[in-house]
Motif scaffolding. Structure first.
Motif, PDB file in Angstrom:
ATOM      1  N   PRO A  24      42.613  39.278  37.799  1.00 37.83           N
ATOM      2  CA  PRO A  24      42.316  39.614  39.195  1.00 37.83           C
ATOM      3  C   PRO A  24      41.303  38.636  39.779  1.00 37.83           C
ATOM      4  CG  PRO A  24      41.268  41.160  37.679  1.00 37.83           C
ATOM      5  CD  PRO A  24      42.197  40.318  36.855  1.00 37.83           C
ATOM      6  N   THR A  25      41.535  38.237  41.015  1.00 40.80           N
ATOM      7  CA  THR A  25      40.650  37.283  41.675  1.00 40.80           C
ATOM      8  C   THR A  25      39.971  37.944  42.873  1.00 40.80           C
ATOM      9  OG1 THR A  25      42.452  36.449  43.047  1.00 40.80           O
ATOM     10  CG2 THR A  25      42.036  35.308  40.973  1.00 40.80           C
ATOM     11  N   SER A  26      38.970  37.267  43.390  1.00 43.06           N
ATOM     12  CA  SER A  26      38.230  37.796  44.532  1.00 43.06           C
ATOM     13  C   SER A  26      38.062  36.698  45.559  1.00 43.06           C
ATOM     14  CB  SER A  26      36.847  38.308  44.086  1.00 43.06           C
ATOM     15  OG  SER A  26      36.095  38.766  45.184  1.00 43.06           O
ATOM     16  N   THR A 241      47.671  30.549  40.704  1.00 47.38           N
ATOM     17  CA  THR A 241      47.990  29.428  41.571  1.00 47.38           C
ATOM     18  C   THR A 241      46.695  28.681  41.878  1.00 47.38           C
ATOM     19  OG1 THR A 241      47.647  30.690  43.607  1.00 47.38           O
ATOM     20  CG2 THR A 241      49.856  30.754  42.618  1.00 47.38           C
ATOM     21  N   VAL A 242      46.835  27.480  42.396  1.00 49.77           N
ATOM     22  CA  VAL A 242      45.652  26.707  42.786  1.00 49.77           C
ATOM     23  C   VAL A 242      44.848  27.464  43.847  1.00 49.77           C
ATOM     24  CG1 VAL A 242      44.931  24.620  44.008  1.00 49.77           C
ATOM     25  CG2 VAL A 242      46.566  24.459  42.131  1.00 49.77           C
ATOM     26  N   ASP A 243      45.528  28.106  44.764  1.00 48.39           N
ATOM     27  CA  ASP A 243      44.845  28.862  45.811  1.00 48.39           C
ATOM     28  C   ASP A 243      44.022  29.996  45.217  1.00 48.39           C
ATOM     29  OD1 ASP A 243      44.450  29.488  48.712  1.00 48.39           O
ATOM     30  OD2 ASP A 243      45.483  31.345  48.152  1.00 48.39           O
ATOM     31  N   GLU A 244      44.576  30.709  44.251  1.00 53.34           N
ATOM     32  CA  GLU A 244      43.845  31.807  43.620  1.00 53.34           C
ATOM     33  C   GLU A 244      42.652  31.285  42.832  1.00 53.34           C
ATOM     34  OE1 GLU A 244      47.593  34.898  42.928  1.00 53.34           O
ATOM     35  OE2 GLU A 244      47.192  33.296  41.477  1.00 53.34           O
ATOM     36  N   LEU A 248      38.319  31.880  43.263  1.00 55.57           N
ATOM     37  CA  LEU A 248      37.297  32.173  42.268  1.00 55.57           C
ATOM     38  C   LEU A 248      36.096  31.242  42.418  1.00 55.57           C
ATOM     39  CD1 LEU A 248      39.206  32.853  38.906  1.00 55.57           C
ATOM     40  CD2 LEU A 248      37.922  34.487  40.295  1.00 55.57           C
ATOM     41  N   VAL A 249      36.372  29.963  42.720  1.00 53.54           N
ATOM     42  CA  VAL A 249      35.285  29.005  42.921  1.00 53.54           C
ATOM     43  C   VAL A 249      34.443  29.410  44.128  1.00 53.54           C
ATOM     44  CG1 VAL A 249      34.717  26.605  43.417  1.00 53.54           C
ATOM     45  CG2 VAL A 249      36.582  27.144  41.837  1.00 53.54           C
TER      46      VAL A 249
END
Length: 297
Positions: A24-26, A241-244, A248-249
């Motif tokens: 899971p990402t934010s 994906t790169v977007d996800e 995170l960054v």
């Protein structure tokens, strides 16, 4: 191209569901991200493609003054043009991060031209998967990997850290890998050792510089489908994906946690510590079934 009912964003729906559950990402709200980075000088290494490019674009759109570092000047200029088209500010710094003298000069150039660096996103990296039997005559695989994944960022930060500590502010974000937290995997000796080396270095340094207002964040990134991971066939493995990954960054830059890791990494680490010998035997039994070698050079 129209997507089939079994696809989402060009990926099978089953994989996207698995990815959401496992990793899971934010994504920070636009206002929150802008409040965190507006007017800040943010250095992004490996900014010409993949996670670095996507992160730089999002940070630039939020008002950061983005310093773009990678080997290809043409690719960096294209990223800078995209950031500026979105109303942001970007500066291009072509550099080979395996040239230690050049890295030191580059870091001093940053300080001379911008006065200070607020955030360093250590994203540049080299991935290689090759069995040890195919590495006997390829010592350069190890030296090149450790130069970009470990020694280069250390050389960069040795020059930037004194100013951060004197100013009592700064943030270092390291794009690490979840593999650092897991049992060592066959065929990843060069990559795993180099990423582990910088991970240990940064965590050790963090204990010294945190009292001076310098924060560190280690992102133990899961698999991300990029051109760096492409030489190894991960087509059936759930990944970001790169977007996800760039979300995170941005989350790390906004909230400044000590680390970001997949939710299951801690219990897996605990289980591994209890069953280390069994895991090692599992890898040894399965070595004959391992796929062929691949690398990104």
């Amino acid at each position: 191209m129209n997507e089939t009912p079994a696809q989402s964003n060009g990926r099978p729906i089953a994989e996207r569901v698995a990815t959401r559950l496992l990793y899971p990402t934010s994504r920070p709200r636009a206002k929150t991200l802008r409040e965190a980075v507006d007017g800040k000088v943010v250095l992004v290494t490996g900014a010409s493609h993949g996670i670095g490019k996507a992160s730089a674009r999002k940070l630039g759109a939020a008002g950061a003054i983005v310093l773009l570092v990678a080997r290809s000047a043409d690719d960096l200029r294209q990223v800078a043009a995209e950031i500026e088209a979105d109303g942001g500010t970007a500066h291009v710094y072509p550099a080979d991060l395996t040239d230690m003298d050049a890295v030191e000069r580059l870091a001093r150039q940053f300080l001379d031209e911008h006065g200070h660096i607020d955030v360093v996103i250590n994203n540049a990296g080299k991935s290689i998967r090759r069995s040890i039997s195919d590495s006997y005559d390829r010592f350069h695989d190890f030296t090149r990997t450790i130069d970009i994944n470990y020694l280069g960022p250390v050389r960069l930060l040795l020059t930037l850290l004194p100013d951060m500590r004197e100013r009592k502010q700064g943030h270092i974000v390291n794009i690490s890998t979840w593999g650092v937290l897991m049992p060592p995997a066959p065929q990843w000796a060069a990559y795993g050792a180099s990423k582990s080396a910088f991970d240990v270095w940064l965590r050790s340094v963090a204990a010294e510089v945190s009292g001076d207002g310098v924060a560190t964040t280690s992102i133990y990134m899961p698999l991300v489908h990029t051109r760096m991971s492409a030489p190894t066939d991960f087509s059936r493995v759930p990944g970001l994906t790169v977007d996800e990954a760039s979300d995170l960054v941005c989350h790390a830059v906004t909230t400044r946690p000590r680390e970001i890791a997949p939710w299951w990494s801690a219990p897996v680490q605990a289980w591994t510590n209890l069953t280390r010998n069994q895991v090692q035997r599992f890898f040894e039994r399965g070595r004959s079934l391992l796929p062929g070698s691949s690398s990104r050079t």
